[in-house]
Design a protein around this motif. Structure first.
Motif, PDB file in Angstrom:
ATOM      1  N   SER A 184      19.378  42.800  51.102  1.00  0.00           N
ATOM      2  CA  SER A 184      20.262  41.644  51.251  1.00  0.00           C
ATOM      3  C   SER A 184      20.428  40.898  49.926  1.00  0.00           C
ATOM      4  CB  SER A 184      19.732  40.699  52.338  1.00  0.00           C
ATOM      5  OG  SER A 184      18.531  40.059  51.935  1.00  0.00           O
ATOM      6  N   ILE A 185      19.360  40.839  49.115  1.00  0.00           N
ATOM      7  CA  ILE A 185      19.453  40.184  47.806  1.00  0.00           C
ATOM      8  C   ILE A 185      20.399  40.964  46.898  1.00  0.00           C
ATOM      9  CG2 ILE A 185      18.169  39.563  45.727  1.00  0.00           C
ATOM     10  CD1 ILE A 185      15.718  39.116  47.551  1.00  0.00           C
ATOM     11  N   ALA A 186      20.271  42.290  46.903  1.00  0.00           N
ATOM     12  CA  ALA A 186      21.152  43.122  46.081  1.00  0.00           C
ATOM     13  C   ALA A 186      22.610  42.943  46.495  1.00  0.00           C
ATOM     14  CB  ALA A 186      20.738  44.586  46.188  1.00  0.00           C
ATOM     15  N   ALA A 187      22.873  42.960  47.801  1.00  0.00           N
ATOM     16  CA  ALA A 187      24.247  42.818  48.290  1.00  0.00           C
ATOM     17  C   ALA A 187      24.812  41.448  47.947  1.00  0.00           C
ATOM     18  CB  ALA A 187      24.289  43.050  49.800  1.00  0.00           C
ATOM     19  N   SER A 188      23.971  40.426  47.961  1.00  0.00           N
ATOM     20  CA  SER A 188      24.428  39.069  47.671  1.00  0.00           C
ATOM     21  C   SER A 188      24.785  38.875  46.212  1.00  0.00           C
ATOM     22  CB  SER A 188      23.337  38.052  48.052  1.00  0.00           C
ATOM     23  OG  SER A 188      23.047  38.119  49.421  1.00  0.00           O
ATOM     24  N   HIS A 189      24.264  39.711  45.334  1.00  0.00           N
ATOM     25  CA  HIS A 189      24.474  39.525  43.896  1.00  0.00           C
ATOM     26  C   HIS A 189      25.193  40.710  43.262  1.00  0.00           C
ATOM     27  CE1 HIS A 189      21.181  36.704  44.871  1.00  0.00           C
ATOM     28  NE2 HIS A 189      21.687  35.983  43.905  1.00  0.00           N
ATOM     29  N   VAL A 230      12.675  47.936  53.438  1.00  0.00           N
ATOM     30  CA  VAL A 230      14.118  47.756  53.409  1.00  0.00           C
ATOM     31  C   VAL A 230      14.744  48.610  54.493  1.00  0.00           C
ATOM     32  CG1 VAL A 230      16.205  48.086  52.040  1.00  0.00           C
ATOM     33  CG2 VAL A 230      14.122  47.259  50.974  1.00  0.00           C
ATOM     34  N   PRO A 231      15.568  48.033  55.370  1.00  0.00           N
ATOM     35  CA  PRO A 231      16.181  48.823  56.433  1.00  0.00           C
ATOM     36  C   PRO A 231      17.175  49.807  55.871  1.00  0.00           C
ATOM     37  CG  PRO A 231      17.138  46.619  56.371  1.00  0.00           C
ATOM     38  CD  PRO A 231      15.978  46.629  55.404  1.00  0.00           C
ATOM     39  N   GLY A 232      17.485  50.814  56.651  1.00  0.00           N
ATOM     40  CA  GLY A 232      18.416  51.821  56.185  1.00  0.00           C
ATOM     41  C   GLY A 232      19.809  51.280  56.024  1.00  0.00           C
ATOM     42  N   SER A 233      20.219  50.375  56.886  1.00  0.00           N
ATOM     43  CA  SER A 233      21.536  49.760  56.755  1.00  0.00           C
ATOM     44  C   SER A 233      21.510  48.395  57.401  1.00  0.00           C
ATOM     45  CB  SER A 233      22.604  50.632  57.421  1.00  0.00           C
ATOM     46  OG  SER A 233      22.363  50.722  58.815  1.00  0.00           O
ATOM     47  N   SER A 234      22.340  47.501  56.894  1.00  0.00           N
ATOM     48  CA  SER A 234      22.423  46.168  57.459  1.00  0.00           C
ATOM     49  C   SER A 234      23.714  45.528  57.014  1.00  0.00           C
ATOM     50  CB  SER A 234      21.236  45.296  57.019  1.00  0.00           C
ATOM     51  OG  SER A 234      21.329  45.006  55.647  1.00  0.00           O
ATOM     52  N   ASP A 235      24.005  44.378  57.589  1.00  0.00           N
ATOM     53  CA  ASP A 235      25.152  43.592  57.176  1.00  0.00           C
ATOM     54  C   ASP A 235      24.630  42.266  56.685  1.00  0.00           C
ATOM     55  OD1 ASP A 235      28.049  42.121  58.831  1.00  0.00           O
ATOM     56  OD2 ASP A 235      27.628  42.556  56.730  1.00  0.00           O
ATOM     57  N   PRO A 236      24.047  42.255  55.461  1.00  0.00           N
ATOM     58  CA  PRO A 236      23.325  41.072  55.007  1.00  0.00           C
ATOM     59  C   PRO A 236      24.243  39.895  54.776  1.00  0.00           C
ATOM     60  CG  PRO A 236      23.577  42.624  53.214  1.00  0.00           C
ATOM     61  CD  PRO A 236      24.081  43.311  54.448  1.00  0.00           C
ATOM     62  N   GLY A 237      23.682  38.692  54.995  1.00  0.00           N
ATOM     63  CA  GLY A 237      24.417  37.465  54.695  1.00  0.00           C
ATOM     64  C   GLY A 237      24.303  37.140  53.228  1.00  0.00           C
TER      65      GLY A 237
END
Length: 402
Positions: free
Chosen positions: A188-193, A362-369
């Protein structure tokens, strides 16, 4: 990562410290020179605060603080705007070399009544520095971190930061020191940045992609690099993608993105007196672009910023033939901060962080906020009931001889 393995091993030290039974990690970059770089501190407001109050806390310019977050920095009264508790901000700082490691040590804090090392570390500065790090930076005797400080006592606050040559994978980057919150995962941190789990793992020398609340990660943010001469006072200016930076005594504002990573500078309207911004031998002023279609393409002329040299704004006129005429320049949108303050528990989870909790795999897939969502504020009672976290930092020499 493109960094040589030997250099990465020497440069990336992950210090593990006991923290009330939990493990807190911080990435340390050893250094041996007096140079510094632009860096960002990820800070979450612990209470409703004016922009000027946040800026004073970190010794920053209010307009520069707003610009670094793509918040409207030119509107009248912007310095007195009230920001809500829980709002995450990126605070610009200089990352210097101090005692053989990269850190920011420019902030001075005057203790208030009822302050302790623990509340200063965990509440006022939102975990960016530990009680032990503040104690060591100020040569204080080893005492209970919950013991009251003398009101008015001035403390140096050391913040973790890294430079890594202001690059990531050979591309310009500004590094953000990010305090992991409850509900965060590496994914989620990676996706957010706008980065990857692999990049975060490599930059922070993580043995496994697992984080815990209180860990501090170095996050590379894509940036626009300047090409000013080394004798310019703003040599090396970097602007994170999607944001702004002010330079030349707030006479010039430079932006990065969103369409590309080319620095674009225009006159700012914040300073009362600025030197001429007209390009020599031209009617164009800083930021102007003219385009004239021709049979062979498009003749384009532009007036760009070339740095602050001896107190004078230097400009550069360039002309050339392009295949097509450029459209209007797109600036990063300036946003207004949320005015709704959340008064829930401190470090409440971000919305939709994904199925994995902080500290788990770390989950395999997610829809991080987005990590830019507002967290709850620390309650007034929390100010006198500090988090009982005691960080013991291992010295570099001891670490290398383990």
């Amino acid at each position: 990562m493109s960094r040589p393995a030997a250099a990465a091993a020497a440069a990336l030290l992950v210090i593990l410290a006991a923290a009330g039974g939990a493990a807190a990690k911080t990435t340390i970059e050893p250094c041996a020179s007096a140079d510094s770089c632009a860096a960002l501190l990820g800070y979450t407001l612990y209470a409703d605060m004016k922009v000027s109050e946040v800026a004073a806390l970190f010794g920053a310019d209010p307009a520069a603080l707003l610009a670094a977050n793509a918040l409207d920095f030119a509107s009248p009264g912007s310095a007195n705007r009230i920001l809500p508790a829980g709002l995450p901000l990126r605070v610009p700082t200089r990352c210097a070399c101090n005692d053989g490691v990269r850190k920011s040590v420019s902030v001075r804090y005057s203790a208030r009544p009822a302050d302790t090392l623990a509340t200063v570390a965990d509440v006022v500065f939102a975990g960016l520095a530990s009680a032990d790090q503040i104690r060591n930076a100020n040569g204080l005797a080893e005492v209970d971190p919950d013991a009251l400080l003398d009101a008015g006592e001035t403390l140096v606050i050391p913040f973790p930061c890294v430079c890594f040559n202001s690059t990531d994978n050979n591309l310009p980057a500004v590094y953000l020191s990010y305090v992991v919150r409850v509900g965060d995962t590496v994914e989620s941190i990676a996706a957010s940045h706008a980065t990857t789990v692999t990049d975060l793992s490599n930059v922070n020398a993580m043995g496994s992609p697992i984080v815990a609340p209180g860990d501090i990660l170095a996050i590379p943010l894509p940036a626009c690099a300047s090409a000013f001469p080394n004798f310019a006072s703003d040599y090396g200016l970097l602007v994170a993608n999607g944001t702004y930076a002010l330079t030349a005594g707030n006479c010039v504002e430079c932006s990065c993105g969103p369409g590309d990573l080319n620095l674009y500078c225009t006159p700012a309207s914040l300073a009362a007196s600025c030197s001429s911004m007209q390009c020599p031998n031209s009617s164009l002023v800083l930021g102007n672009v003219t385009a004239q279609p021709t049979s062979g393409g498009c003749s384009v002329s532009s007036c760009s910023y070339a740095g602050l040299v001896n107190g004078t704004i230097a400009t550069l006129l360039s002309s050339g033939l392009q295949a097509t005429c450029p459209g209007p320049h797109q600036f990063p949108p300036l946003m207004e901060p949320s005015t709704a303050a959340s008064h829930g528990s401190f470090l409440s989870p971000s919305p939709a962080p994904g199925p994995g909790e902080a500290g788990g795999a770390v989950p395999g897939s997610s829809d991080p906020g987005r990590s830019t969502s507002s967290a709850g504020s620390f309650s007034q009672a929390g100010l006198v009931q500090p988090l009982h976290r005691l960080i013991f930092i291992l010295s570099l020499v001891f670490y290398l001889h383990m």
